[in-house]
Write an enzyme that holds these catalytic residues in place. Structure first.
Site, PDB file in Angstrom:
ATOM      1  N   CYS A 196      23.954  -0.897 -67.177  1.00 40.65           N
ATOM      2  CA  CYS A 196      22.684  -0.274 -66.847  1.00 40.65           C
ATOM      3  C   CYS A 196      22.209   0.554 -68.034  1.00 40.65           C
ATOM      4  CB  CYS A 196      22.789   0.577 -65.583  1.00 40.65           C
ATOM      5  SG  CYS A 196      23.812   2.029 -65.724  1.00 40.65           S
ATOM      6  N   GLU A 218      30.795   5.741 -69.689  1.00 42.20           N
ATOM      7  CA  GLU A 218      29.725   6.283 -70.528  1.00 42.20           C
ATOM      8  C   GLU A 218      30.247   7.238 -71.583  1.00 42.20           C
ATOM      9  OE1 GLU A 218      26.989   8.097 -67.716  1.00 42.20           O
ATOM     10  OE2 GLU A 218      28.647   8.623 -66.404  1.00 42.20           O
ATOM     11  N   ASP A 247      23.996   7.108 -72.008  1.00 39.59           N
ATOM     12  CA  ASP A 247      24.942   8.156 -72.402  1.00 39.59           C
ATOM     13  C   ASP A 247      25.996   7.621 -73.357  1.00 39.59           C
ATOM     14  OD1 ASP A 247      23.873  10.382 -71.250  1.00 39.59           O
ATOM     15  OD2 ASP A 247      24.989  10.206 -69.376  1.00 39.59           O
ATOM     16  N   HIS A 298       4.371   9.778 -58.436  1.00 36.37           N
ATOM     17  CA  HIS A 298       4.129   8.959 -57.249  1.00 36.37           C
ATOM     18  C   HIS A 298       2.918   8.047 -57.436  1.00 36.37           C
ATOM     19  CE1 HIS A 298       7.353  10.573 -55.082  1.00 36.37           C
ATOM     20  NE2 HIS A 298       6.854  11.782 -54.882  1.00 36.37           N
TER      21      HIS A 298
END
Length: 592
Positions: A506, A435, A459, A193
């Site tokens: 992606c 993938e 992947d 964070h």
């Protein structure tokens, strides 16, 4: 202090030069690891419960202090409130007090370490680093137990480099941010964070710095190189001159990126590409919008399942999904259905002890085996579809039978919602992730049954080349520009376009400036990447000529070796984008 270089993880790009300031160092003390008498155990439990209640109040007050420009990050503090209220953590600590007759501080430490051990085998950085949130909350409770205050030890009078063991969102809300040049912390990782907040506030940050507290003192002159992940203590004159110039160059580059980031990602000869973001939590939306993202191309839905002691309810998921869809509207949000297994396991999967979980009951396979869990999520996504531009995506589809089974269940859920008179978008697009090599080879058949493809390159590379990129012995074989990978992506794009459906890319390939011209040459429709990568990738696209990309792609497709492809691409790219490549390599997020 003699000159020293400390290494860490860059999480928010930039350079700063200034004096170090340890905000809370005075509060660090030795944890009391003592034995209490059996009769005193109950009072230790009550002391723990009292400290937990006080911390809950502190976090609630911190949440109420979140300024309007950071309100999207209030959810981070909410997540810490959930941890502070987690009965599993507190009950485990209380049990240890009563069974071992130990102090509340020691019992809490043991309970946190047990959680950390359970998460240690998870490969996914984002999920694994949530343990750090548990540590942050536990640290706050421990300080309360020891009577320490969480306040700044002294007010900041000038702009300084903030140093800390860790930096919780609630701590950040106490800071005079206009006095902070950069962050450096001992703890944290790429998806901590601290990193999320630093990036959203455009504050350079390096986390996970080894020996930071041992080797840096208040007032030391330091250079924070948040491009490469260095802290230089007591730099020499040459370093000060070089970094002053680099800081100037980077800030000019950032201004240019920010100025252009909301412009469309369109090549100089008019080819338009959609650039969207991969995220896990709604608080990342602010960064998506600030970065010029046009939507969410991949919303990883696993966090809601892995961050709770029990499976989330349909209403809990619906609330999360509808909020995200509403915030992003009219931009699209693609929800990837539950992708657990391999490195992100639910409790029951951990107990299964599969011999090779990466090839086992994961993603769509798990959902088709656990229909109640799957249909609960499908109902939540469908219900959320009326609140924005929502699409649904099935991960790790290996063949038509799996896809058709998933669609049958989706239709059953639609009928259930019809009977319950629950509204949903009947035309919500449905797509799949490509993938697996098997999905590549039957892409033409799959394309006839869905509305879009998203190629998950991380992947796809691992399964196509048969390597684990996390395995140091074979990770050198993780080669995005391998001829088999380039040709596989081209094959899928062509199959999708023949059926009139869109295809996005992606993973690392989509965020790699060396791969962008190759993808453009294939005429992909969208790129889905980490928010911090969006401005740089859009800038590269806007300075690219599509006809030149097609020429480059044809040469790459004729080439049979990785070495030759790398040489051809680098020669071409470096001539066109020397400035971007100077800074951009440090900004790439390698998460899928």
């Amino acid at each position: 202090m003699a000159r020293l270089i400390l290494h860490g993880i860059p999480v928010s790009a930039g350079i700063s030069i200034g004096k170090a300031f340890f905000a809370w160092r005075d509060n660090i003390s030795t944890l009391p690891r003592g034995i209490v008498t059996p009769g005193a155990a109950q009072s230790e439990v009550e002391r723990l419960e009292s400290a937990v209640e006080a911390v809950q109040n502190e976090l609630t007050q911190a949440r109420n202090r979140v300024p309007a420009e950071l309100k999207d990050h209030a959810a981070i503090i909410d997540s810490h409130l959930l941890i502070a209220a987690d009965p599993k953590l507190i009950k485990d600590a209380a049990r240890r007090i009563q069974e071992q007759n130990i102090t509340a501080e020691w019992a809490l430490e043991q309970a946190v370490e047990a959680i950390a051990l359970a998460f240690s085998s998870i490969e996914d950085d984002y999920i694994r680093e949530r343990v750090q949130d548990v540590r942050v909350v536990a640290d706050r409770i421990s300080k309360r137990l020891m009577g320490a205050s969480g306040c700044l030890k002294r007010p900041l009078q000038e702009r300084m480099v903030l140093m800390a063991h860790d930096l919780a969102p609630a701590d950040t809300m106490e800071l005079p941010l206009d006095k902070i040049m950069s962050f450096a912390t001992s703890e944290g990782g790429k998806t901590s964070h601290t990193g999320i907040l630093a990036r959203s506030m455009l504050i350079p940050a390096v986390v996970g710095v080894s020996n930071l507290e041992e080797h840096v003192n208040d007032g030391d002159l330091v250079i924070v190189d948040a491009l490469r992940g260095f802290i230089i203590v007591d730099p020499n004159e040459d370093e000060l001159a070089d970094y002053t110039e680099l800081k100037f160059q980077f800030e000019a580059y950032q201004k240019a990126l920010h100025k252009e980031c909301r412009l469309p990602a369109e090549t100089v000869d008019g080819y338009r590409v959609e650039v969207v973001a991969n995220i896990e939590m709604t608080e990342e939306v602010a960064q998506v919008l600030d970065s010029g993202g046009e939507g969410v191309g991949l919303y990883r839905t696993e966090y809601a399942y892995l961050s709770r002691p029990a499976l989330p309810t349909e209403d809990q998921l619906y609330e999360e999904y509808s909020e995200l869809a509403s915030i992003m509207a009219p931009g699209k949000v693609i929800f990837r259905t539950l992708d657990v297994g391999a490195d992100k396991m639910l409790t029951e999967q951990t107990l299964m002890r599969e011999p090779n979980p990466a090839l086992g009951l994961r993603a769509i396979r798990y959902c088709l085996r656990n229909i109640d869990v799957f249909k609960t999520q499908l109902r939540a996504i469908l219900r959320a579809s009326v609140h924005g531009n929502v699409a649904l995506m099935f991960p790790m589809i290996s063949g038509l039978q799996e896809l058709r089974q998933a669609k049958v269940l989706l239709n059953e859920v639609r009928m259930e919602l019809d009977r319950a008179r629950q509204p949903y978008n009947p035309n919500m697009p449905v797509g799949i992730m490509i993938e697996l090599p098997s999905a590549v080879l039957i892409a033409d058949s799959l394309a006839q049954e869905v509305d879009f493809f998203s190629i998950g390159t991380n992947d796809l590379i691992q399964y196509s080349l048969g390597i684990d990129r996390g395995n140091k012995h074979v990770s050198y074989l993780y080669q995005p520009q391998h001829p088999a990978i380039v040709r596989s992506i081209k094959f899928v794009v062509d199959a999708a376009h023949r059926e009139g459906i869109e295809v996005s890319v992606c993973g690392e390939v989509a965020a790699d400036p060396y791969c962008i011209p190759i993808l453009l040459g294939m005429q992909i429709d969208a790129i889905s990447i980490a928010p911090q990568s969006i401005p740089g990738i859009k800038r590269i696209i806007r300075r690219t000529n599509m006809e030149e990309c097609k020429t480059l792609l044809n040469e790459v497709l004729r080439t049979a070796t990785v070495a030759r492809i790398n040489r051809v691409v680098k020669d071409t790219i470096f001539k066109q984008f020397p400035e971007e490549l100077t800074f951009y390599s440090s900004l790439i997020d390698h998460d899928d």
